[in-house]
Write an enzyme that holds these catalytic residues in place. Structure first.
Site, short mmCIF file in Angstrom:
data_model
loop_
_atom_site.label_atom_id
_atom_site.label_comp_id
_atom_site.label_asym_id
_atom_site.label_seq_id
_atom_site.Cartn_x
_atom_site.Cartn_y
_atom_site.Cartn_z
N CYS A 83 0.95 17.10 33.87
CA CYS A 83 2.02 16.78 34.69
C CYS A 83 3.36 18.00 34.39
CB CYS A 83 2.32 15.49 34.82
SG CYS A 83 3.36 15.02 36.45
N GLU A 140 -3.69 9.83 30.81
CA GLU A 140 -3.37 8.58 29.60
C GLU A 140 -3.00 7.35 30.39
OE1 GLU A 140 -1.46 10.81 30.67
OE2 GLU A 140 0.96 10.13 30.59
N HIS A 182 -1.68 11.78 35.60
CA HIS A 182 -1.45 11.36 34.21
C HIS A 182 -2.73 10.59 33.46
CE1 HIS A 182 2.93 11.65 33.67
NE2 HIS A 182 2.97 11.94 34.54
N1 GLN Z 1 8.60 15.72 38.22
C1 GLN Z 1 8.49 16.20 37.02
C2 GLN Z 1 8.87 17.49 36.70
O1 GLN Z 1 8.95 18.50 37.38
C3 GLN Z 1 6.89 16.15 36.42
C4 GLN Z 1 6.42 14.85 36.62
C5 GLN Z 1 5.59 14.13 35.37
O2 GLN Z 1 5.40 14.74 34.26
N2 GLN Z 1 5.38 12.96 35.71
O3 GLN Z 1 9.14 18.01 35.45
#
Ligand code: GLN
Length: 184
Positions: free
Chosen positions: A78, A167, A165
């Protein structure tokens, strides 16, 4: 086996729990010397703009780049995926350009800010939280899973990138993601 987790901001705790459940020793990384002797590294989710600033403040940038380039396994999830991408949109922001993908932040749509879904063709459910979209992937990037026809799990050399995610999913699915060998 000692696996580091970048721990300047975001979901490092849940990775630490998931790594421990999978039999690894989790090491929180907050300064360059924390990377010494690690067998692999996790870049967790969170807020990539904040993480980028804190990495600079902690003087961690060059050591992180060197670690990723060393060829040791790295799992970027992410916000971590955003940090490693070669290009970031929505909005544009600097990144390490160590994984040849273009990503758009928070791009899975407002009504889909957070959701759980199986990959195309079935498989372990994936948890998406304001997830980045992988809009383009270079030739050297292998797509390991897609959702609605778009890449959500990719690998380039020693770097695995997940838009979701892992995890927060099942421990077995999390452990399967790691390219490094069985824990010891
Ligand atoms: N929206 C976050 C970003 O742009 C990433 C989202 C996340 O890590 N759950 O940094």
């Amino acid at each position: 086996m000692r696996i580091g987790i970048l721990a300047v901001q975001g979901g490092f705790d849940s990775h630490a729990r998931a790594l421990a459940a999978a039999g690894y020793t989790a090491v929180l990384v907050r300064e360059p010397r924390d990377l010494d002797g690690l067998a692999g590294l996790v870049l967790p989710g969170g807020e990539s703009t904040t993480q980028w600033k804190l990495i600079a403040r902690h003087g961690l940038g060059p050591a992180l780049v060197a670690f990723v380039r060393s060829g040791k396994p790295v799992l970027a999830t992410c916000a971590g995926l955003i940090l490693l991408a070669s290009k970031v949109r929505n909005p544009e922001q600097p990144s390490f350009a160590l994984l040849d993908v273009q990503v758009a932040r928070n791009a899975w749509g407002r009504q889909l800010d957070s959701f759980e879904a199986a990959p195309d063709g079935g498989g372990d459910p994936m948890v998406f939280i304001r997830a980045p979209r992988i809009e383009a992937a270079g030739q050297g990037v292998e797509v390991l899973a897609t959702y609605r026809g778009e890449p959500v799990l990719v690998r380039q050399g020693s770097v695995t990138g997940a838009a979701f995610h892992p995890e927060l999913g099942s421990p077995a699915a999390y452990a399967r993601l790691f390219p490094w060998s069985a824990p010891s």
